[in-house]
Design an enzyme around this catalytic site. Structure first.
Site, mmCIF file in Angstrom:
data_model
loop_
_atom_site.group_PDB
_atom_site.id
_atom_site.type_symbol
_atom_site.label_atom_id
_atom_site.label_comp_id
_atom_site.label_asym_id
_atom_site.label_seq_id
_atom_site.Cartn_x
_atom_site.Cartn_y
_atom_site.Cartn_z
ATOM 1 N N ASP A 1 0.874 -1.154 0.000
ATOM 2 C CA ASP A 1 0.000 0.000 0.000
ATOM 3 C C ASP A 1 0.924 1.220 0.000
ATOM 4 O O ASP A 1 2.116 1.107 0.308
ATOM 5 C CB ASP A 1 -0.889 -0.023 1.247
ATOM 6 C CG ASP A 1 -1.768 1.198 1.372
ATOM 7 O OD1 ASP A 1 -2.299 1.646 0.338
ATOM 8 O OD2 ASP A 1 -1.916 1.709 2.496
ATOM 9 N N ASP B 1 -0.082 5.067 1.034
ATOM 10 C CA ASP B 1 -0.295 6.022 2.122
ATOM 11 C C ASP B 1 -0.325 5.314 3.471
ATOM 12 O O ASP B 1 -1.097 4.380 3.685
ATOM 13 C CB ASP B 1 -1.606 6.774 1.889
ATOM 14 C CG ASP B 1 -1.609 7.505 0.558
ATOM 15 O OD1 ASP B 1 -0.752 8.387 0.385
ATOM 16 O OD2 ASP B 1 -2.433 7.171 -0.315
#
Length: 228
Positions: free
Chosen positions: A13, A15
């Site tokens: 991922d 953020d």
């Protein structure tokens, strides 16, 4: 003692795992909410780990959604300038090179803006909001990333930080889901680390320094049928 996890590829991922965009994201959505006459306190709790199009659908009528989505995209990109790399992100991205991908709920343009501001390289494979029909917590993005890498998903390690993201990771069926940050302690991630600074590549996968582990795995993660 350190913990070793076997894998052939890593799916990140963005953020909260590679970059710190919490402040910029909150500023952007606060500004957007006020422009549309919405209470930021109602809008902000649901933005993390969710595609912008899904948040916009929650708050705007159908005839305003296209414009609303375009507006938040413009604001988020303009606010991305102070995005910073999280500890260890650069080193692990560089170590994994062709054996990694990013799976994010952001658009391709916003991903590029945030990675650029943080000075991080963009992996050759990046699955963004427009690449999947169903966003997180659906596993589609992670399954597509593994497919594009040419690696079985069950030989991959997924790094996530949010409840929604961890749910997507687990649903994909990888060898392991690693939670990043204290917030991930509230998720069923297999192992939770403070950040990526204690994570390094090994011949057979990854090694997590003992000092970086916030929650140890409840099962043996050191076996995988294919090695790097």
């Amino acid at each position: 003692m350190p913990t070793d996890v076997a894998c052939t590829a890593v799916l990140f991922d963005c953020d909260g795992v590679l970059v710190d965009s919490i402040d910029s994201g909150a500023r952007a959505w606060t500004r957007w909410a006020r422009e549309y006459g919405l209470d930021p306190a109602v809008v902000l709790p649901g933005i993390h780990g969710r595609r912008s199009m899904e948040t916009v659908r929650l708050f705007l009528p159908e005839d305003a959604r296209v414009a609303g989505l375009g507006r938040i995209e413009d604001i988020e990109i303009s606010e991305a300038t102070d995005t910073e790399a999280l500890p260890g992100a650069r080193e692990l991205l560089e170590a994994m090179t062709s054996d990694s991908a990013i799976v994010t709920s952001a658009s391709a343009a916003l991903l590029a803006a945030r990675l650029g501001a943080a000075g991080l390289p963009l992996p050759s494979i990046a699955i963004t909001a427009a690449d999947v029909q169903a966003g997180k917590p659906a596993p589609d993005g992670y399954l597509l990333a593994a497919q594009q890498l040419g690696r079985p998903i069950e030989h991959c390690v997924i790094f996530e930080d949010s409840v929604t993201g961890v749910a997507a990771g687990l649903a994909a069926g990888p060898h392991c889901v690693v939670g990043v940050g204290e917030r991930a302690l509230d998720t069923p991630a297999d192992i939770v680390v403070r950040d990526l600074s204690g994570t390094s590549r090994t011949e057979h996968g990854l090694r997590f320094a003992e000092a970086s582990i916030l929650r140890s795995p409840g099962r043996d993660l050191g076996q995988c049928t294919v090695v790097l």
